[in-house]
Design an enzyme around this catalytic site. Structure first.
Site, PDB file in Angstrom:
ATOM      1  N   LYS A  65      18.326   9.309 232.890  1.00 22.40           N
ATOM      2  CA  LYS A  65      18.718  10.146 231.757  1.00 22.40           C
ATOM      3  C   LYS A  65      19.947  10.952 232.155  1.00 22.40           C
ATOM      4  CE  LYS A  65      17.217  14.264 229.117  1.00 22.40           C
ATOM      5  NZ  LYS A  65      16.079  15.138 228.703  1.00 22.40           N
TER       6      LYS A  65
ATOM      7  N   ASP B 238      22.246  19.693 227.446  1.00 23.08           N
ATOM      8  CA  ASP B 238      21.261  19.581 226.368  1.00 23.08           C
ATOM      9  C   ASP B 238      21.116  20.911 225.652  1.00 23.08           C
ATOM     10  OD1 ASP B 238      19.197  18.992 224.674  1.00 23.08           O
ATOM     11  OD2 ASP B 238      17.666  18.779 226.240  1.00 23.08           O
TER      12      ASP B 238
ATOM     13  N   LYS C 100      18.123  24.955 221.176  1.00 25.36           N
ATOM     14  CA  LYS C 100      17.323  25.736 222.124  1.00 25.36           C
ATOM     15  C   LYS C 100      17.690  27.213 222.020  1.00 25.36           C
ATOM     16  CE  LYS C 100      17.048  22.142 225.725  1.00 25.36           C
ATOM     17  NZ  LYS C 100      15.592  21.915 225.724  1.00 25.36           N
TER      18      LYS C 100
ATOM     19  N   ASP D 175      20.609  18.514 232.968  1.00 24.20           N
ATOM     20  CA  ASP D 175      19.817  17.509 232.247  1.00 24.20           C
ATOM     21  C   ASP D 175      20.314  16.084 232.507  1.00 24.20           C
ATOM     22  OD1 ASP D 175      17.524  17.228 230.723  1.00 24.20           O
ATOM     23  OD2 ASP D 175      18.599  17.217 228.811  1.00 24.20           O
TER      24      ASP D 175
ATOM     25  N   ASP E 277      15.693  17.741 219.989  1.00 26.39           N
ATOM     26  CA  ASP E 277      15.609  18.153 221.396  1.00 26.39           C
ATOM     27  C   ASP E 277      14.787  17.159 222.231  1.00 26.39           C
ATOM     28  OD1 ASP E 277      16.203  19.732 223.535  1.00 26.39           O
ATOM     29  OD2 ASP E 277      14.796  21.351 223.045  1.00 26.39           O
TER      30      ASP E 277
ATOM     31  N   GLU F  13      15.572  14.239 223.054  1.00 26.46           N
ATOM     32  CA  GLU F  13      16.681  13.279 223.046  1.00 26.46           C
ATOM     33  C   GLU F  13      16.670  12.347 224.249  1.00 26.46           C
ATOM     34  OE1 GLU F  13      16.831  16.178 224.370  1.00 26.46           O
ATOM     35  OE2 GLU F  13      17.831  15.761 226.266  1.00 26.46           O
TER      36      GLU F  13
ATOM     37  N   ARG G 158      14.350  10.595 225.678  1.00 27.89           N
ATOM     38  CA  ARG G 158      13.649   9.323 225.450  1.00 27.89           C
ATOM     39  C   ARG G 158      14.480   8.383 224.574  1.00 27.89           C
ATOM     40  NH1 ARG G 158       8.643  12.571 223.114  1.00 27.89           N
ATOM     41  NH2 ARG G 158       9.526  14.037 224.628  1.00 27.89           N
TER      42      ARG G 158
HETATM   43  N1  BES Z   1      15.794  18.433 228.837  1.00 29.44           N
HETATM   44  C1  BES Z   1      14.632  18.871 228.155  1.00 29.44           C
HETATM   45  C2  BES Z   1      13.430  19.043 229.077  1.00 29.44           C
HETATM   46  C3  BES Z   1      13.489  20.137 230.100  1.00 29.44           C
HETATM   47  C4  BES Z   1      12.881  21.347 229.848  1.00 29.44           C
HETATM   48  C5  BES Z   1      14.077  19.935 231.324  1.00 29.44           C
HETATM   49  C6  BES Z   1      12.890  22.329 230.799  1.00 29.44           C
HETATM   50  C7  BES Z   1      14.089  20.928 232.277  1.00 29.44           C
HETATM   51  C8  BES Z   1      13.493  22.126 232.017  1.00 29.44           C
HETATM   52  C9  BES Z   1      14.240  17.855 227.095  1.00 29.44           C
HETATM   53  O1  BES Z   1      15.272  17.177 226.494  1.00 29.44           O
HETATM   54  C10 BES Z   1      13.516  18.572 226.014  1.00 29.44           C
HETATM   55  O2  BES Z   1      14.115  19.396 225.376  1.00 29.44           O
HETATM   56  N2  BES Z   1      12.249  18.242 225.813  1.00 29.44           N
HETATM   57  C11 BES Z   1      11.446  18.842 224.814  1.00 29.44           C
HETATM   58  C12 BES Z   1      10.617  17.751 224.177  1.00 29.44           C
HETATM   59  C13 BES Z   1       9.859  18.205 222.961  1.00 29.44           C
HETATM   60  C14 BES Z   1      10.815  18.554 221.850  1.00 29.44           C
HETATM   61  C15 BES Z   1       8.911  17.103 222.538  1.00 29.44           C
HETATM   62  C16 BES Z   1      10.568  19.888 225.455  1.00 29.44           C
HETATM   63  O3  BES Z   1      10.075  19.669 226.553  1.00 29.44           O
HETATM   64  O4  BES Z   1      10.398  20.942 224.849  1.00 29.44           O
HETATM   65 ZN    ZN Z   2      16.976  16.953 227.629  1.00 28.64          ZN
HETATM   66 MN    MN Z   3      16.103  18.222 224.862  1.00 32.29          MN
END
Ligand code: BES
Ligand code: ZN
Ligand code: MN
Length: 511
Positions: free
Chosen positions: A272, A277, A284, A296, A355, A357, A359
């Site tokens: 990834k 992000d 966010k 990210d 968010d 993204e 996947r």
């Molecule tokens: N890059 C983030 C995940 C992340 C969170 C990495 C904290 C490092 C520290 C990812 O893209 C994300 O935002 N995931 C969401 C998924 C949700 C919307 C299903 C999350 O974990 O809140």
């Molecule tokens: Zn992310």
């Molecule tokens: Mn995200």
């Protein structure tokens, strides 16, 4: 848009850093030497002459693992607590890291490994030399490429001492040193890429770096720009990129060992590469977590970095890397909630949260990996994918999921030897129904709980039954402070793990 970026900025300073590590029968005028002291038992003879346990305790030193006490003099003697003794390569890496941090002003260090590598429960000398090298180099790592006046005292020389009975082991130790140097460089490169600010490291810039440095490490590099991604039908990567003024890039890397044929094992690694992000339209909040989102891309950083080590480590499998790179931005052209993207291969996905993204970009990469003429025997993806992984396992342990036990075991073995911990979580198909969509084949999010598993189940839809492992490194990508071999900022987590995994890779039975 005009911004000023120092034209001399080098995003990969670790590739130029030279540290000489030698194996010697004596300490050879080092600026600081380590003395490992356990919490119980006799003090080392050279200490017992001037100190007893009580006097050390009065100075706050009990010999607990990670404790240090610096004795002034030339050389500095640094007592390094070893708790119940150093019995594993991870403990040795930590102890040498603690020593290196305590001697932060000193550029020439020495560590005597003799007592650790002979006897019944000795660490193999090769593993010990490797771990000691990694511990010192990784603990001294600092990202100061953007500081006008960097203060870090660079490590110039590390001497690993082998005396008496251990002196015969010097040749094996040299092999370990060589591996340690390669792996420390690999992790440092990954840290550099992570720590580099998002405007300094766009997807386009990352591709330029891969094109410049990949061939130097024996990699073929192919870069796909927006037009080529459109032609390939990479709707996930393009959909995430839609709100950005920066172009996306997919970077394909290939390592081919000497004498490879159609029979040679083939491993695909998918990373990834979200260069930043913001969350997109599902923006966010402006907090510390959001501020860490230049990291990210650490999945892609780990794959690229790991692959730069394969030739030198003598990997015997073909390894293909897919780096899925873009940032995730909100704007008038961004993907909206409810939009439906078509992933490479035709699967449609309703975006219910922009968010989620990672996947989406990984899905294109996984499908492309399965389509290779020489089909991969296994695919491993690595991603800073879910906050849920951080909630579940904290900042020291990454989540690992797999549809194949052999891949899980091989990943775990690499995790153990690198001390980049992983913990396997279940790929529980009963949650799969949460990924249903009313309008598309899949939704990009499920319910509120089990976020790590839901994300993995989403990815599982795209691997076509290929033996597959998934590493969710969201929790482990960053260290909030210096902590043994982990230095503040990007940890480089996954780079050493994947390098060791790919080097030792054996094709599993088909699923
Ligand atoms: N890059 C983030 C995940 C992340 C969170 C990495 C904290 C490092 C520290 C990812 O893209 C994300 O935002 N995931 C969401 C998924 C949700 C919307 C299903 C999350 O974990 O809140
Ligand atoms: Zn992310
Ligand atoms: Mn995200």
């Amino acid at each position: 848009m005009t911004v000023v970026i120092n034209p001399d900025f080098n995003p990969v300073p670790s590739l130029d850093r030279q540290v000489s590590v030698s194996v010697n029968a004596d300490v050879e005028n080092a600026g600081a030497v380590a003395l490992f002291v356990s919490a119980e038992g006799e003090l080392p003879a050279e200490l017992a002459a001037s100190f007893d346990r009580d006097s050390l305790a009065a100075a706050g030193f009990l010999g607990k693992a990670g404790q240090t006490l610096v004795l002034p003099g030339s050389p500095l003697r640094v007592l390094v607590g070893s708790g119940k003794g150093i019995g594993t390569e991870a403990q040795l890496r930590d102890a040498v890291a603690a020593f290196t941090r305590a001697a932060r002003e000193i550029s020439t260090l020495a560590v005597d490994l003799s007592a650790l590598v002979v006897g019944d429960d000795a660490i193999s000398v090769e593993a010990a030399a490797q771990a000691a090298t990694e511990g010192a180099l990784l603990a001294r790592y600092r990202f100061d490429a953007l500081k006008s006046d960097p203060k870090t005292v660079q490590l110039e020389r590390l001497t690993l001492v082998l005396t008496d009975e251990a002196a015969d082991l010097a040749e094996a130790a040299e092999v370990g040193v060589e591996r340690g140097l390669i792996l420390a460089r690999t992790a440092s490169l990954s840290r550099d890429l992570g720590n580099t600010p998002p405007r300094h490291l766009s997807a386009v810039k990352f591709a330029e770096i891969a094109q410049k440095f990949g061939p130097q490490f024996g990699l073929e590099v192919e870069v796909f720009d927006r037009q080529q991604l459109i032609a390939l039908g990479c709707g996930g990567l393009l959909g995430v990129n839609a709100g950005s003024t920066e172009e996306p890039r997919m970077i394909k890397l290939r390592y081919t060992p000497e004498g490879a044929s159609d029979e040679t094992a083939h491993l695909a690694l998918v990373g990834k590469g979200i260069m930043y992000d913001s969350g997109g339209i599902s923006l966010k909040p402006s907090n510390a977590m959001h501020a860490a989102m230049k990291l990210d891309m650490m999945g892609a950083g780990a794959v690229f970095s790991a692959m730069t080590s394969l030739r030198e480590l003598g990997a015997t499998s073909i390894v293909t890397g897919w780096l899925m790179c873009t940032d995730n931005m909100p704007s008038g052209s961004a993907t909206k909630l409810g939009d439906v993207l078509t992933i490479r291969g035709g699967t449609t996905v309703e975006v219910k949260n922009t968010d989620a993204e990672g996947r989406l970009v990984l899905a294109d990469g996984l499908v492309l990996a399965t389509e290779e003429a020489h089909r991969p025997d296994a695919i491993v993806d690595i991603a800073t994918l879910t906050g849920a992984a951080m909630m579940a396992l904290g900042t020291r342990t990454a989540a690992m999921l797999a549809n194949n036990d052999s891949i899980a075991e091989q990943l775990q073995a690499a995790a153990d030897s690198t001390d980049e911990n992983t913990w396997r979580m279940p790929l529980d198909h009963r949650y799969r129904e949460q990924l249903k969509s009313d309008v598309a084949d899949l939704s990009n999010i499920g319910g509120q709980y089990g976020g790590v598993i839901l994300a993995a189940l989403f990815l599982n839809e795209f691997v076509d039954g290929t033996p597959w492992g998934h590493l969710d490194i969201a929790g482990t990508m960053q260290a909030e402070g210096d902590d043994l071999w982990r230095s503040t900022g990007s940890t480089g987590f996954g780079a050493r793990l994947l390098a060791e995994f790919a080097t030792a890779f054996e094709a599993p039975e088909k699923n």
